[in-house]
Design an enzyme around this catalytic site. Structure first.
Site, PDB file in Angstrom:
ATOM      1  N   GLU A  71      -7.605   3.245 -12.767  1.00  0.00           N
ATOM      2  CA  GLU A  71      -8.201   2.149 -13.541  1.00  0.00           C
ATOM      3  C   GLU A  71      -7.120   1.179 -13.970  1.00  0.00           C
ATOM      4  O   GLU A  71      -6.022   1.621 -14.308  1.00  0.00           O
ATOM      5  CB  GLU A  71      -8.953   2.735 -14.741  1.00  0.00           C
ATOM      6  N   ARG A 115     -15.354  10.718 -14.244  1.00  0.00           N
ATOM      7  CA  ARG A 115     -13.975  10.237 -14.143  1.00  0.00           C
ATOM      8  C   ARG A 115     -13.692   9.936 -12.674  1.00  0.00           C
ATOM      9  O   ARG A 115     -14.120  10.685 -11.775  1.00  0.00           O
ATOM     10  CB  ARG A 115     -12.969  11.288 -14.644  1.00  0.00           C
ATOM     11  N   THR A 131     -20.193   8.679 -13.052  1.00  0.00           N
ATOM     12  CA  THR A 131     -19.993   8.083 -14.384  1.00  0.00           C
ATOM     13  C   THR A 131     -19.070   8.993 -15.200  1.00  0.00           C
ATOM     14  O   THR A 131     -19.001   8.861 -16.422  1.00  0.00           O
ATOM     15  CB  THR A 131     -21.339   7.928 -15.136  1.00  0.00           C
ATOM     16  N   GLY A 168     -23.818  19.952 -18.129  1.00  0.00           N
ATOM     17  CA  GLY A 168     -23.549  19.989 -19.572  1.00  0.00           C
ATOM     18  C   GLY A 168     -24.582  19.115 -20.265  1.00  0.00           C
ATOM     19  O   GLY A 168     -25.673  18.882 -19.732  1.00  0.00           O
ATOM     20  N   HIS A 175     -16.262   0.772 -16.370  1.00  0.00           N
ATOM     21  CA  HIS A 175     -16.186   1.889 -17.340  1.00  0.00           C
ATOM     22  C   HIS A 175     -16.964   1.570 -18.632  1.00  0.00           C
ATOM     23  O   HIS A 175     -16.391   1.541 -19.720  1.00  0.00           O
ATOM     24  CB  HIS A 175     -14.721   2.234 -17.648  1.00  0.00           C
ATOM     25  N   ILE A 206     -24.583  15.868 -20.830  1.00  0.00           N
ATOM     26  CA  ILE A 206     -24.918  14.616 -20.138  1.00  0.00           C
ATOM     27  C   ILE A 206     -25.733  14.921 -18.881  1.00  0.00           C
ATOM     28  O   ILE A 206     -26.773  14.307 -18.631  1.00  0.00           O
ATOM     29  CB  ILE A 206     -23.645  13.804 -19.811  1.00  0.00           C
ATOM     30  N   THR A 222     -21.822  28.390 -14.223  1.00  0.00           N
ATOM     31  CA  THR A 222     -22.846  29.425 -14.399  1.00  0.00           C
ATOM     32  C   THR A 222     -24.172  28.720 -14.631  1.00  0.00           C
ATOM     33  O   THR A 222     -24.198  27.555 -15.027  1.00  0.00           O
ATOM     34  CB  THR A 222     -22.545  30.300 -15.650  1.00  0.00           C
TER      35      THR A 222
HETATM   36  C1  DGY Z   1     -15.749   9.004 -22.580  1.00  0.00           C
HETATM   37  O1  DGY Z   1     -16.227   9.091 -23.717  1.00  0.00           O
HETATM   38  O2  DGY Z   1     -15.037   9.860 -22.086  1.00  0.00           O
HETATM   39  C2  DGY Z   1     -16.101   7.766 -21.828  1.00  0.00           C
HETATM   40  O3  DGY Z   1     -15.591   7.783 -20.554  1.00  0.00           O
HETATM   41  C3  DGY Z   1     -15.644   6.567 -22.593  1.00  0.00           C
HETATM   42  O4  DGY Z   1     -16.439   5.495 -22.217  1.00  0.00           O
END
Ligand code: DGY
Length: 322
Positions: free
Chosen positions: A268, A239, A237, A160, A286, A162, A183
């Site tokens: 967490e 979840r 980074t 995506g 986090h 990120i 995809t």
């Molecule tokens: C999010 O935006 O989902 C991040 O994990 C928050 O830091």
């Protein structure tokens, strides 16, 4: 209308102005800590039209029943992820749910995935510990020999916004990028691997960038960890529960993978205890979106979503549009 803010967020005085300008009554949880479940239940019983939540607040049916008059219209989650919110329960009550996706957060999260990979590849956690313990006795060609980045393969799970930013940064390190996604991404068919297992087997670094859903929970587990190169470094980074943390710990202990970097944890704030014992693990609390630019934009978007939603317009970051 009445709005409850579950925690005072950074830049609040500045970003909350549009709520005040729109004439809303805003109540901010006064303590600088996560609001207790009981406290948020009591607040909701008081009756609010809008709620600003953080990823630390679980919004489910059991919480929403406290909205006795059915007054809630918009829940603005101050995060890109919204796995803390039961969308079905909100839909049943016609509550609009929004998040805070933006370039600033994408940059910030991609910006943390990289230092995790770099630090683990150069064994910085161990080297730093060594220095703190005053163990350095002079230059030694044998100590902390790390891995090269150039020519290595970076496998991105979830291409995506990120994931794309993480990929673009690989160019500077002269790495090969492959990715797994449902995809192929338009215009980026090169490097697309339709089977995640194949990507895991080929990659020297694996970075996770998928949302947490029932499909992605424990997507990385003992079974597919066995496919990784023994020299591979895994970075999370996204979840915590995308990986089975206990099985990652086991894989590290058995030398099935070479390192794990994580900013997020299954439970967490507690990482699996095994992870805390390993020197080839780098954990951060986090903080992937913890840059000034990202925090400010997240606040602006959460406020904008509340203003728009409470005015009866479609909020720009609605996640339960149906
Ligand atoms: C999010 O935006 O989902 C991040 O994990 C928050 O830091």
């Amino acid at each position: 209308m009445r709005i409850f803010v579950a925690r005072k967020i950074p830049f609040w005085e500045e970003v909350s102005k549009p709520l005040v300008d729109a004439g809303h009554e805003v109540v901010v949880y006064p303590n600088h800590k996560q609001i207790e479940r009981k406290e948020i239940e009591i607040e909701i019983e008081k009756g609010y039209d809008g709620l600003l939540t953080l990823l630390t607040e679980k919004v489910d049916e059991e919480l929403l029943v406290h909205d006795k008059k059915g007054q809630l219209k918009v829940i603005a989650n101050y995060a890109v992820g919204f796995d803390n919110i039961d969308l079905e329960a909100c839909k049943k009550r016609s509550i609009a749910v929004t998040n805070t996706p933006c370039n600033e957060v994408n940059e910030s999260v991609a910006g943390l995935a990289w230092p995790l990979m770099l630090a683990l590849s150069r064994r910085l956690p161990e080297a730093s510990e060594f220095m703190r313990n005053a163990a350095y006795r002079g230059w030694d060609p044998d100590i902390f020999v790390g891995r090269d980045m150039k020519g290595k393969t970076l496998g991105i799970v979830g291409m995506g916004r990120i994931g794309g930013m993480v990929a673009r940064r690989a160019v500077g390190f002269e790495m090969k990028v492959v990715y797994f996604n449902r995809t192929a991404v338009a215009g980026a068919t090169e490097g697309y691997i339709p089977k995640m297992e194949e990507l895991l087997a080929q990659s020297d670094f694996v970075s996770l960038h998928v949302p947490l859903t029932s499909e992605t929970r424990h997507m990385i587990n003992g079974k597919n960890l066995s496919l990784f190169k023994r020299t591979a470094i895994l970075v999370n980074t996204a979840r915590g529960s995308i990986v089975d943390e206990a099985e990652v710990g086991e894989a590290l202990r058995a030398g099935v993978i070479a390192g794990y970097g994580a900013d997020v944890f299954e439970n967490e704030p507690d990482p699996h205890p095994e992870l805390l014992m390993m020197e080839n693990v780098l954990l951060t609390p986090h903080i992937a979106s913890a840059t000034e630019g990202a925090r400010k934009r997240m606040g602006e978007l959460a406020v904008l979503n509340l203003v728009e939603g409470l005015a009866g317009r479609t909020p720009p970051n609605l996640v339960n549009s149906e």
